[in-house]
Write a protein that holds these residues in place. Structure first.
Motif, PDB file in Angstrom:
ATOM      1  N   HIS A  78     -16.499  28.868 -27.122  1.00  0.00           N
ATOM      2  CA  HIS A  78     -15.884  29.086 -25.839  1.00  0.00           C
ATOM      3  C   HIS A  78     -16.953  28.589 -24.987  1.00  0.00           C
ATOM      4  CE1 HIS A  78     -14.207  30.895 -22.210  1.00  0.00           C
ATOM      5  NE2 HIS A  78     -15.273  31.383 -21.912  1.00  0.00           N
ATOM      6  N   PHE A  79     -16.457  27.881 -23.963  1.00  0.00           N
ATOM      7  CA  PHE A  79     -17.369  27.268 -22.847  1.00  0.00           C
ATOM      8  C   PHE A  79     -16.986  27.781 -21.489  1.00  0.00           C
ATOM      9  CE2 PHE A  79     -19.910  24.912 -26.000  1.00  0.00           C
ATOM     10  CZ  PHE A  79     -18.707  24.422 -26.896  1.00  0.00           C
ATOM     11  N   GLY A  80     -17.815  28.563 -20.964  1.00  0.00           N
ATOM     12  CA  GLY A  80     -17.386  29.146 -19.458  1.00  0.00           C
ATOM     13  C   GLY A  80     -17.833  28.070 -18.571  1.00  0.00           C
ATOM     14  N   ASP A  81     -17.443  28.532 -17.324  1.00  0.00           N
ATOM     15  CA  ASP A  81     -17.774  27.442 -16.128  1.00  0.00           C
ATOM     16  C   ASP A  81     -19.252  27.589 -15.893  1.00  0.00           C
ATOM     17  OD1 ASP A  81     -15.109  26.373 -16.385  1.00  0.00           O
ATOM     18  OD2 ASP A  81     -14.569  27.875 -14.736  1.00  0.00           O
ATOM     19  N   ASN A  82     -19.959  28.518 -16.285  1.00  0.00           N
ATOM     20  CA  ASN A  82     -21.281  28.735 -15.733  1.00  0.00           C
ATOM     21  C   ASN A  82     -22.440  27.657 -16.434  1.00  0.00           C
ATOM     22  OD1 ASN A  82     -23.738  29.541 -14.938  1.00  0.00           O
ATOM     23  ND2 ASN A  82     -23.379  31.926 -15.434  1.00  0.00           N
ATOM     24  N   ILE A  83     -22.949  26.628 -15.807  1.00  0.00           N
ATOM     25  CA  ILE A  83     -23.867  25.797 -16.460  1.00  0.00           C
ATOM     26  C   ILE A  83     -25.108  26.080 -15.615  1.00  0.00           C
ATOM     27  CG2 ILE A  83     -24.276  23.466 -16.876  1.00  0.00           C
ATOM     28  CD1 ILE A  83     -21.120  23.104 -16.845  1.00  0.00           C
ATOM     29  N   ILE A  85     -17.715   9.778 -26.613  1.00  0.00           N
ATOM     30  CA  ILE A  85     -17.209  10.939 -27.226  1.00  0.00           C
ATOM     31  C   ILE A  85     -16.055  11.849 -26.725  1.00  0.00           C
ATOM     32  CG2 ILE A  85     -18.325  13.433 -27.707  1.00  0.00           C
ATOM     33  CD1 ILE A  85     -20.941  12.118 -27.862  1.00  0.00           C
ATOM     34  N   ALA A  86     -15.715  11.868 -25.420  1.00  0.00           N
ATOM     35  CA  ALA A  86     -14.745  12.554 -24.547  1.00  0.00           C
ATOM     36  C   ALA A  86     -13.547  11.716 -25.239  1.00  0.00           C
ATOM     37  CB  ALA A  86     -14.827  12.420 -23.218  1.00  0.00           C
ATOM     38  N   THR A 131     -10.420  20.149 -27.260  1.00  0.00           N
ATOM     39  CA  THR A 131     -10.410  20.527 -25.914  1.00  0.00           C
ATOM     40  C   THR A 131     -11.677  21.242 -25.211  1.00  0.00           C
ATOM     41  OG1 THR A 131      -7.902  20.815 -25.606  1.00  0.00           O
ATOM     42  CG2 THR A 131      -9.259  21.688 -23.811  1.00  0.00           C
ATOM     43  N   PRO A 132     -12.172  21.826 -26.072  1.00  0.00           N
ATOM     44  CA  PRO A 132     -13.639  22.464 -25.746  1.00  0.00           C
ATOM     45  C   PRO A 132     -14.651  21.369 -25.557  1.00  0.00           C
ATOM     46  CG  PRO A 132     -12.438  23.898 -27.522  1.00  0.00           C
ATOM     47  CD  PRO A 132     -11.739  22.449 -27.470  1.00  0.00           C
ATOM     48  N   VAL A 133     -14.577  20.450 -26.480  1.00  0.00           N
ATOM     49  CA  VAL A 133     -15.551  19.053 -26.386  1.00  0.00           C
ATOM     50  C   VAL A 133     -15.292  18.759 -24.981  1.00  0.00           C
ATOM     51  CG1 VAL A 133     -16.295  17.150 -27.251  1.00  0.00           C
ATOM     52  CG2 VAL A 133     -16.054  19.225 -28.472  1.00  0.00           C
ATOM     53  N   ILE A 134     -13.966  18.253 -24.665  1.00  0.00           N
ATOM     54  CA  ILE A 134     -13.752  17.527 -23.530  1.00  0.00           C
ATOM     55  C   ILE A 134     -14.215  18.403 -22.111  1.00  0.00           C
ATOM     56  CG2 ILE A 134     -11.805  16.793 -22.144  1.00  0.00           C
ATOM     57  CD1 ILE A 134     -10.427  16.165 -24.837  1.00  0.00           C
ATOM     58  N   ASP A 135     -13.927  19.682 -22.215  1.00  0.00           N
ATOM     59  CA  ASP A 135     -14.346  20.673 -21.073  1.00  0.00           C
ATOM     60  C   ASP A 135     -15.553  20.577 -21.006  1.00  0.00           C
ATOM     61  OD1 ASP A 135     -11.636  20.929 -20.793  1.00  0.00           O
ATOM     62  OD2 ASP A 135     -11.592  22.869 -21.712  1.00  0.00           O
ATOM     63  N   ALA A 136     -16.586  20.799 -22.187  1.00  0.00           N
ATOM     64  CA  ALA A 136     -18.141  20.985 -21.714  1.00  0.00           C
ATOM     65  C   ALA A 136     -18.603  19.634 -21.254  1.00  0.00           C
ATOM     66  CB  ALA A 136     -18.607  21.044 -23.308  1.00  0.00           C
ATOM     67  N   ALA A 139     -20.350  19.312 -17.816  1.00  0.00           N
ATOM     68  CA  ALA A 139     -21.625  18.989 -17.625  1.00  0.00           C
ATOM     69  C   ALA A 139     -21.750  17.631 -16.564  1.00  0.00           C
ATOM     70  CB  ALA A 139     -22.174  18.514 -18.861  1.00  0.00           C
ATOM     71  N   THR A 140     -20.897  16.576 -16.624  1.00  0.00           N
ATOM     72  CA  THR A 140     -20.979  15.446 -15.890  1.00  0.00           C
ATOM     73  C   THR A 140     -20.725  15.858 -14.255  1.00  0.00           C
ATOM     74  OG1 THR A 140     -18.563  15.008 -16.527  1.00  0.00           O
ATOM     75  CG2 THR A 140     -20.565  14.098 -17.466  1.00  0.00           C
TER      76      THR A 140
END
Length: 99
Positions: free
Chosen positions: A4-9, A70-71, A80-85, A89-90
């Protein structure tokens, strides 16, 4: 395995730093975990991209192209989790550079 990757970076240091996702580890770790799920036919593209990210971090255009590669593989595999991460980041990097 569920990630799980949240929006907090958070960014530590300057624009050459590794981007950290709260609860998800650094972006390179996420990409390396993704590599383990990639079919052999696509692994060379991912490996080449990971090598660029290790060398350049997220600081320049080769790194951005590596993330796009990679995307693309992640999109073909429906990861989807990788794409979202990558997207998070970008987007954060763009905000940090712009202002």
């Amino acid at each position: 395995m569920t990630m799980h990757f949240g929006d907090n970076i958070n960014q530590i240091g300057d624009h050459n730093s590794v981007i950290k996702h709260q609860g998800g580890g650094d972006l390179l770790t996420v990409m390396e975990a993704f590599r383990a799920r990639v079919p052999a036919a696509d692994r060379e593209s991912v490996d080449s991209s990971l090598a660029v990210l290790r060398e350049h971090g997220l600081a320049d255009e080769p790194a951005r192209q590596a993330l796009r590669t990679i995307a693309g593989v992640a999109a073909m595999l429906g990861d989807t989790p990788v794409i979202d991460a990558i997207r998070s980041a970008t987007e954060t990097l763009g905000r940090l550079r712009d202002g």
